[in-house]
Design an enzyme around this catalytic site. Structure first.
Site, PDB file in Angstrom:
ATOM      1  N   ASN A   1       8.059  -5.646  -0.826  1.00  0.00           N
ATOM      2  CA  ASN A   1       7.935  -4.518   0.087  1.00  0.00           C
ATOM      3  C   ASN A   1       6.450  -4.445   0.437  1.00  0.00           C
ATOM      4  O   ASN A   1       5.651  -3.860  -0.299  1.00  0.00           O
ATOM      5  CB  ASN A   1       8.414  -3.213  -0.556  1.00  0.00           C
ATOM      6  CG  ASN A   1       8.406  -2.055   0.445  1.00  0.00           C
ATOM      7  OD1 ASN A   1       7.856  -2.182   1.541  1.00  0.00           O
ATOM      8  ND2 ASN A   1       9.003  -0.926   0.056  1.00  0.00           N
TER       9      ASN A   1
ATOM     10  N   HIS B   1      12.787  -2.661   2.266  1.00  0.00           N
ATOM     11  CA  HIS B   1      12.192  -1.387   2.656  1.00  0.00           C
ATOM     12  C   HIS B   1      13.076  -0.265   2.152  1.00  0.00           C
ATOM     13  O   HIS B   1      14.315  -0.368   2.203  1.00  0.00           O
ATOM     14  CB  HIS B   1      12.008  -1.293   4.176  1.00  0.00           C
ATOM     15  CG  HIS B   1      11.080  -2.335   4.681  1.00  0.00           C
ATOM     16  ND1 HIS B   1       9.718  -2.256   4.503  1.00  0.00           N
ATOM     17  CD2 HIS B   1      11.313  -3.523   5.295  1.00  0.00           C
ATOM     18  CE1 HIS B   1       9.158  -3.346   4.999  1.00  0.00           C
ATOM     19  NE2 HIS B   1      10.108  -4.131   5.477  1.00  0.00           N
ATOM     20  N   ILE B   2      12.433   0.774   1.697  1.00  0.00           N
ATOM     21  CA  ILE B   2      13.147   1.929   1.164  1.00  0.00           C
ATOM     22  C   ILE B   2      13.807   2.697   2.311  1.00  0.00           C
ATOM     23  O   ILE B   2      14.984   3.047   2.261  1.00  0.00           O
ATOM     24  CB  ILE B   2      12.147   2.831   0.395  1.00  0.00           C
ATOM     25  CG1 ILE B   2      11.559   2.055  -0.790  1.00  0.00           C
ATOM     26  CG2 ILE B   2      12.833   4.119  -0.078  1.00  0.00           C
ATOM     27  CD1 ILE B   2      10.315   2.696  -1.397  1.00  0.00           C
TER      28      ILE B   2
ATOM     29  N   HIS C   1       4.004  -4.607   9.010  1.00  0.00           N
ATOM     30  CA  HIS C   1       3.958  -4.475  10.471  1.00  0.00           C
ATOM     31  C   HIS C   1       2.649  -4.986  11.069  1.00  0.00           C
ATOM     32  O   HIS C   1       2.508  -5.010  12.287  1.00  0.00           O
ATOM     33  CB  HIS C   1       4.147  -3.002  10.853  1.00  0.00           C
ATOM     34  CG  HIS C   1       5.202  -2.307  10.046  1.00  0.00           C
ATOM     35  ND1 HIS C   1       6.512  -2.732  10.044  1.00  0.00           N
ATOM     36  CD2 HIS C   1       5.153  -1.244   9.189  1.00  0.00           C
ATOM     37  CE1 HIS C   1       7.213  -1.940   9.231  1.00  0.00           C
ATOM     38  NE2 HIS C   1       6.409  -1.041   8.694  1.00  0.00           N
TER      39      HIS C   1
ATOM     40  N   ARG D   1       4.914  10.953  -2.556  1.00  0.00           N
ATOM     41  CA  ARG D   1       4.651  10.684  -1.139  1.00  0.00           C
ATOM     42  C   ARG D   1       5.901  10.954  -0.302  1.00  0.00           C
ATOM     43  O   ARG D   1       6.949  10.355  -0.525  1.00  0.00           O
ATOM     44  CB  ARG D   1       4.302   9.201  -1.031  1.00  0.00           C
ATOM     45  CG  ARG D   1       4.190   8.683   0.359  1.00  0.00           C
ATOM     46  CD  ARG D   1       4.180   7.158   0.355  1.00  0.00           C
ATOM     47  NE  ARG D   1       3.927   6.688   1.697  1.00  0.00           N
ATOM     48  CZ  ARG D   1       4.180   5.462   2.099  1.00  0.00           C
ATOM     49  NH1 ARG D   1       4.686   4.572   1.271  1.00  0.00           N
ATOM     50  NH2 ARG D   1       3.917   5.116   3.330  1.00  0.00           N
TER      51      ARG D   1
ATOM     52  N   PRO E   1       0.791  -1.234   0.000  1.00  0.00           N
ATOM     53  CA  PRO E   1       0.000   0.000   0.000  1.00  0.00           C
ATOM     54  C   PRO E   1       0.823   1.283   0.000  1.00  0.00           C
ATOM     55  O   PRO E   1       1.857   1.371   0.662  1.00  0.00           O
ATOM     56  CB  PRO E   1      -0.825  -0.108   1.288  1.00  0.00           C
ATOM     57  CG  PRO E   1      -0.108  -1.095   2.128  1.00  0.00           C
ATOM     58  CD  PRO E   1       0.528  -2.064   1.178  1.00  0.00           C
ATOM     59  N   ASN E   2       0.320   2.230  -0.754  1.00  0.00           N
ATOM     60  CA  ASN E   2       0.846   3.601  -0.866  1.00  0.00           C
ATOM     61  C   ASN E   2       2.132   3.711  -1.685  1.00  0.00           C
ATOM     62  O   ASN E   2       2.592   4.807  -1.962  1.00  0.00           O
ATOM     63  CB  ASN E   2       1.059   4.235   0.526  1.00  0.00           C
ATOM     64  CG  ASN E   2      -0.227   4.245   1.341  1.00  0.00           C
ATOM     65  OD1 ASN E   2      -1.233   4.765   0.867  1.00  0.00           O
ATOM     66  ND2 ASN E   2      -0.230   3.648   2.511  1.00  0.00           N
TER      67      ASN E   2
ATOM     68  N   TYR F   1      11.034   8.979   1.050  1.00  0.00           N
ATOM     69  CA  TYR F   1      11.001   7.960  -0.003  1.00  0.00           C
ATOM     70  C   TYR F   1      11.616   8.405  -1.333  1.00  0.00           C
ATOM     71  O   TYR F   1      11.661   7.623  -2.276  1.00  0.00           O
ATOM     72  CB  TYR F   1       9.556   7.493  -0.222  1.00  0.00           C
ATOM     73  CG  TYR F   1       8.942   6.872   1.019  1.00  0.00           C
ATOM     74  CD1 TYR F   1       9.409   5.647   1.499  1.00  0.00           C
ATOM     75  CD2 TYR F   1       7.911   7.501   1.708  1.00  0.00           C
ATOM     76  CE1 TYR F   1       8.864   5.076   2.637  1.00  0.00           C
ATOM     77  CE2 TYR F   1       7.356   6.935   2.850  1.00  0.00           C
ATOM     78  CZ  TYR F   1       7.831   5.717   3.314  1.00  0.00           C
ATOM     79  OH  TYR F   1       7.300   5.146   4.435  1.00  0.00           O
TER      80      TYR F   1
ATOM     81  N   ASP G   1       2.020 -15.346   6.774  1.00  0.00           N
ATOM     82  CA  ASP G   1       1.697 -16.762   6.545  1.00  0.00           C
ATOM     83  C   ASP G   1       1.866 -17.141   5.077  1.00  0.00           C
ATOM     84  O   ASP G   1       2.311 -18.256   4.768  1.00  0.00           O
ATOM     85  CB  ASP G   1       0.248 -17.058   6.963  1.00  0.00           C
ATOM     86  CG  ASP G   1       0.094 -17.257   8.473  1.00  0.00           C
ATOM     87  OD1 ASP G   1       1.116 -17.269   9.189  1.00  0.00           O
ATOM     88  OD2 ASP G   1      -1.059 -17.400   8.934  1.00  0.00           O
TER      89      ASP G   1
ATOM     90  N   ARG H   1      12.797   4.726  12.633  1.00  0.00           N
ATOM     91  CA  ARG H   1      11.499   5.401  12.610  1.00  0.00           C
ATOM     92  C   ARG H   1      10.646   4.944  13.803  1.00  0.00           C
ATOM     93  O   ARG H   1      11.197   4.421  14.775  1.00  0.00           O
ATOM     94  CB  ARG H   1      10.822   5.126  11.252  1.00  0.00           C
ATOM     95  CG  ARG H   1      11.685   5.636  10.074  1.00  0.00           C
ATOM     96  CD  ARG H   1      11.039   5.393   8.737  1.00  0.00           C
ATOM     97  NE  ARG H   1       9.796   6.152   8.604  1.00  0.00           N
ATOM     98  CZ  ARG H   1       8.906   5.946   7.624  1.00  0.00           C
ATOM     99  NH1 ARG H   1       9.146   5.043   6.708  1.00  0.00           N
ATOM    100  NH2 ARG H   1       7.797   6.661   7.577  1.00  0.00           N
TER     101      ARG H   1
ATOM    102  N   GLU I   1      12.745  -9.515   1.626  1.00  0.00           N
ATOM    103  CA  GLU I   1      11.962  -8.369   2.127  1.00  0.00           C
ATOM    104  C   GLU I   1      12.788  -7.102   1.935  1.00  0.00           C
ATOM    105  O   GLU I   1      13.969  -7.071   2.281  1.00  0.00           O
ATOM    106  CB  GLU I   1      11.677  -8.580   3.620  1.00  0.00           C
ATOM    107  CG  GLU I   1      10.980  -7.393   4.283  1.00  0.00           C
ATOM    108  CD  GLU I   1      10.761  -7.612   5.791  1.00  0.00           C
ATOM    109  OE1 GLU I   1      11.098  -8.702   6.312  1.00  0.00           O
ATOM    110  OE2 GLU I   1      10.265  -6.675   6.430  1.00  0.00           O
TER     111      GLU I   1
ATOM    112  N   ALA J   1       3.146  -0.866   4.809  1.00  0.00           N
ATOM    113  CA  ALA J   1       2.565  -0.860   6.159  1.00  0.00           C
ATOM    114  C   ALA J   1       2.078  -2.240   6.598  1.00  0.00           C
ATOM    115  O   ALA J   1       2.083  -2.561   7.794  1.00  0.00           O
ATOM    116  CB  ALA J   1       1.434   0.152   6.231  1.00  0.00           C
TER     117      ALA J   1
HETATM  118  C1  DQA Z   1       8.215   1.050   3.886  1.00  0.00           C
HETATM  119  C2  DQA Z   1       8.277   1.271   5.398  1.00  0.00           C
HETATM  120  C3  DQA Z   1       6.922   1.041   6.024  1.00  0.00           C
HETATM  121  O1  DQA Z   1       6.999   1.243   7.426  1.00  0.00           O
HETATM  122  C4  DQA Z   1       5.911   2.026   5.473  1.00  0.00           C
HETATM  123  O2  DQA Z   1       4.638   1.764   5.998  1.00  0.00           O
HETATM  124  C5  DQA Z   1       5.897   2.043   3.980  1.00  0.00           C
HETATM  125  C6  DQA Z   1       7.135   1.904   3.244  1.00  0.00           C
HETATM  126  C7  DQA Z   1       9.544   1.396   3.195  1.00  0.00           C
HETATM  127  O3  DQA Z   1       9.744   0.910   2.085  1.00  0.00           O
HETATM  128  O4  DQA Z   1      10.361   2.139   3.748  1.00  0.00           O
HETATM  129  O5  DQA Z   1       4.842   2.267   3.386  1.00  0.00           O
HETATM  130  O6  DQA Z   1       7.933  -0.318   3.647  1.00  0.00           O
END
Ligand code: DQA
Length: 138
Positions: free
Chosen positions: A72, A98-99, A78, A18, A10-11, A23, A85, A105, A96, A75
């Site tokens: 990735n 994360h940017i 978490h 954003r 998401p997002n 990011y 699963d 954070r 996995e 959110a």
């Molecule tokens: C994220 C980190 C997550 O905590 C956050 O909710 C994101 C992006 C990252 O790539 O840094 O949406 O996965």
């Protein structure tokens, strides 16, 4: 030819717009185009959804035939036992990414339901995190 897929949660469709201080200002499509050109020896796909179940469906769909999944879950990382699963249920190794450095954070970003079943975790290198994940499969 190695078959890899980047699955974004998401997002992440808003990358570039954003919170660019966190990011960056590049859109995912711009980044994806250059990375695809850089690794012509890899079949690289991209899927993004804001919907938890669609991410799970995509993990199921690709998780028994692809060589690698770069996830990735944003959110949902978490919060989602379902995505955790699914990562456990499939056979394809999941890296996995994360940017941002989630450990630098808020506390709620320190927990990941993906990590325990991931092959490895790459966190905090900006969009380069995805590229490092690709390299890990080569
Ligand atoms: C994220 C980190 C997550 O905590 C956050 O909710 C994101 C992006 C990252 O790539 O840094 O949406 O996965």
């Amino acid at each position: 030819m190695k078959k890899l897929i980047i699955i974004n949660g998401p997002n992440l469709n808003l990358l570039g717009k954003r919170e660019p201080n966190i990011y960056g200002s590049l859109t995912f499509n711009e980044f994806f185009k250059t990375v695809r050109e850089k690794y012509p020896q890899v079949s690289l796909e991209h899927f993004q959804s804001n919907v938890e179940g669609e991410l799970i469906n995509k993990l199921h769909e690709t998780g028994f035939s692809y060589d690698g999944i770069i996830l990735n879950a944003a959110a949902y990382t978490h919060t989602s036992i379902g995505i955790g699963d699914a990562v456990k249920a499939i056979e394809t190794p999941v890296v996995e990414v994360h940017i941002s450095n989630t450990f630098d954070r808020e506390e709620f970003r320190h927990k990941s339901f993906v990590s325990p079943n991931a092959k490895g975790v790459i966190i905090g290198f900006g969009l380069q995190s995805y590229e490092l994940a690709i390299q890990s499969f080569l």
